[in-house]
Design a protein around this motif. Structure first.
Motif, PDB file in Angstrom:
ATOM      1  N   ASN A   3     -11.416   9.806   3.859  1.00 34.73           N
ATOM      2  CA  ASN A   3     -10.514  10.742   3.175  1.00 34.73           C
ATOM      3  C   ASN A   3     -11.221  12.020   2.710  1.00 34.73           C
ATOM      4  O   ASN A   3     -10.814  12.648   1.743  1.00 34.73           O
ATOM      5  CB  ASN A   3      -9.817  10.069   1.989  1.00 34.73           C
ATOM      6  N   GLY A  31      -3.177  14.016   2.902  1.00 38.12           N
ATOM      7  CA  GLY A  31      -2.072  13.325   3.558  1.00 38.12           C
ATOM      8  C   GLY A  31      -2.377  13.148   5.030  1.00 38.12           C
ATOM      9  O   GLY A  31      -3.179  13.891   5.593  1.00 38.12           O
ATOM     10  N   ALA A  55      -8.635   3.490  -1.111  1.00 40.30           N
ATOM     11  CA  ALA A  55      -7.807   4.606  -0.652  1.00 40.30           C
ATOM     12  C   ALA A  55      -6.356   4.174  -0.446  1.00 40.30           C
ATOM     13  O   ALA A  55      -5.423   4.898  -0.814  1.00 40.30           O
ATOM     14  CB  ALA A  55      -8.373   5.179   0.642  1.00 40.30           C
ATOM     15  N   LEU A  56      -6.140   3.007   0.122  1.00 32.55           N
ATOM     16  CA  LEU A  56      -4.778   2.530   0.378  1.00 32.55           C
ATOM     17  C   LEU A  56      -4.014   2.291  -0.921  1.00 32.55           C
ATOM     18  O   LEU A  56      -2.796   2.484  -0.978  1.00 32.55           O
ATOM     19  CB  LEU A  56      -4.822   1.240   1.196  1.00 32.55           C
ATOM     20  N   ASN A  81      -4.765   3.796  -3.992  1.00 31.69           N
ATOM     21  CA  ASN A  81      -4.796   4.875  -4.984  1.00 31.69           C
ATOM     22  C   ASN A  81      -4.457   6.276  -4.484  1.00 31.69           C
ATOM     23  O   ASN A  81      -4.083   7.136  -5.280  1.00 31.69           O
ATOM     24  CB  ASN A  81      -6.184   4.918  -5.637  1.00 31.69           C
ATOM     25  N   SER A  82      -4.621   6.539  -3.207  1.00 36.98           N
ATOM     26  CA  SER A  82      -4.402   7.908  -2.732  1.00 36.98           C
ATOM     27  C   SER A  82      -2.912   8.239  -2.637  1.00 36.98           C
ATOM     28  O   SER A  82      -2.089   7.367  -2.376  1.00 36.98           O
ATOM     29  CB  SER A  82      -5.070   8.105  -1.365  1.00 36.98           C
ATOM     30  N   LYS A  83      -2.588   9.511  -2.863  1.00 36.87           N
ATOM     31  CA  LYS A  83      -1.220   9.989  -2.730  1.00 36.87           C
ATOM     32  C   LYS A  83      -1.082  10.712  -1.396  1.00 36.87           C
ATOM     33  O   LYS A  83      -1.870  11.607  -1.096  1.00 36.87           O
ATOM     34  CB  LYS A  83      -0.859  10.915  -3.896  1.00 36.87           C
ATOM     35  N   ASN A  84      -0.086  10.338  -0.634  1.00 30.42           N
ATOM     36  CA  ASN A  84       0.062  10.841   0.728  1.00 30.42           C
ATOM     37  C   ASN A  84       1.091  11.960   0.797  1.00 30.42           C
ATOM     38  O   ASN A  84       2.293  11.736   0.639  1.00 30.42           O
ATOM     39  CB  ASN A  84       0.471   9.692   1.653  1.00 30.42           C
ATOM     40  N   TYR A 106       0.831  -1.196   0.000  1.00 29.50           N
ATOM     41  CA  TYR A 106       0.000   0.000   0.000  1.00 29.50           C
ATOM     42  C   TYR A 106       0.869   1.250   0.000  1.00 29.50           C
ATOM     43  O   TYR A 106       1.801   1.369   0.778  1.00 29.50           O
ATOM     44  CB  TYR A 106      -0.912   0.015   1.232  1.00 29.50           C
ATOM     45  N   LYS A 107       0.536   2.182  -0.870  1.00 30.08           N
ATOM     46  CA  LYS A 107       1.268   3.444  -0.941  1.00 30.08           C
ATOM     47  C   LYS A 107       0.420   4.624  -0.471  1.00 30.08           C
ATOM     48  O   LYS A 107       0.938   5.709  -0.287  1.00 30.08           O
ATOM     49  CB  LYS A 107       1.744   3.682  -2.384  1.00 30.08           C
ATOM     50  N   GLY A 108      -0.871   4.392  -0.322  1.00 30.90           N
ATOM     51  CA  GLY A 108      -1.765   5.458   0.083  1.00 30.90           C
ATOM     52  C   GLY A 108      -2.066   5.438   1.569  1.00 30.90           C
ATOM     53  O   GLY A 108      -1.297   4.919   2.374  1.00 30.90           O
ATOM     54  N   PHE A 109      -3.212   5.993   1.939  1.00 29.70           N
ATOM     55  CA  PHE A 109      -3.631   6.074   3.337  1.00 29.70           C
ATOM     56  C   PHE A 109      -5.149   6.162   3.372  1.00 29.70           C
ATOM     57  O   PHE A 109      -5.801   6.437   2.345  1.00 29.70           O
ATOM     58  CB  PHE A 109      -3.024   7.307   4.014  1.00 29.70           C
TER      59      PHE A 109
END
Length: 256
Positions: free
Chosen positions: A122, A251, A142-143, A145-148, A39-42
């Motif tokens: 989010n 973020g 969200a985990l 696709n989202s950018k943190n 996971y890159k998102g949050f």
């Protein structure tokens, strides 16, 4: 006799074929092990709840389960106890007018009704707070696709205050940094109202929240008053960058 032997042979061949297919299927699965998802998102989950609402305990319980389920992932839960139920038989000791105002803000940005239990993910999507399938799907999306936007937080106790050092790379004048003091777990014996006689468990309870403009400076120090019987193991400090106009959270990070 011949017919009997033929039937027996056919059954045996069918069983062998089924067994072979089973073995082959298992070997195929074993030769392609499932790799863990990175996971890159949050995901920030904001629950609006109340001890005076009989529909809220399942949502509160779900937050505890999600907290455990995603304990090693960047999933941050904030439970805002609203105050507009307080005149209906039971005053929620965790409630505040600020929490209700936070929900009113989302009713405008999301064009949604105000109700409990309501959950916002989010700052972009809202669901009934006990709708596990919708919430879990939103978390996974969200985990992935989202950018943190990076946020750096550190906290230190000084006298009767908690001093939080913050730094963000975000300087957009439409964005604010929200830093929240959260109690991980607590409970109440409700004596009146819709939940009379029930022992309610709560998770990730919002106690104090400060909003900081990032227009002129993206780093600094802010303070919370120290709660009674404070123990760092029982509290979180969660920071999030939010676009004030759209409500989208860009973020998030945790200090404790």
């Amino acid at each position: 006799m011949v017919l009997k032997n033929l039937i027996g042979t056919a059954v045996f061949v069918a069983l062998m074929f089924t067994f072979s297919a089973f073995v082959y299927k298992n070997k195929t699965v074993e030769s392609h092990p499932k790799t863990p998802v990175e996971y890159k998102g949050f995901a920030v989950l904001e629950l609006f709840t109340s001890e005076g609402c009989s529909s809220c305990p399942p949502a509160d319980q779900l937050m505890g389960e999600i907290e455990k389920q995603y304990k090693d992932q960047p999933v941050y839960i904030l439970a805002y106890h609203v105050d507009y139920w307080n005149n209906l038989g039971w005053k929620d000791k965790f409630s505040s007018v600020e929490n209700s105002q936070r929900q009113q803000y989302y009713s405008k940005t999301l064009s949604s009704q105000v109700y409990t239990p309501q959950l916002v993910v989010n700052g972009k999507k809202e669901f009934v707070g006990s709708d596990r399938n919708s919430i879990e799907n939103a978390i996974e999306t969200a985990l992935l696709n989202s950018k943190n936007i990076p946020i750096h937080l550190s906290a230190k106790i000084s006298g009767k205050e908690i001093n939080v050092n913050y730094k963000s790379e975000e300087k957009n004048s439409q964005n604010k940094l929200l830093i929240t003091l959260v109690e991980k777990k607590s409970s109440t014996n409700v004596q009146k109202g819709e939940n009379e006689g029930r022992h309610l468990q709560h998770w990730q309870i919002v106690h104090q929240q400060n909003q900081i403009s990032l227009k002129n400076s993206s780093e600094g120090i802010m303070s919370f008053r120290l709660p009674e019987n404070f123990n760092t193991n029982d509290w979180d400090i969660i920071g999030m960058v939010q676009n004030v106009k759209t409500g989208e959270i860009l973020g998030s990070a945790k200090a404790f």
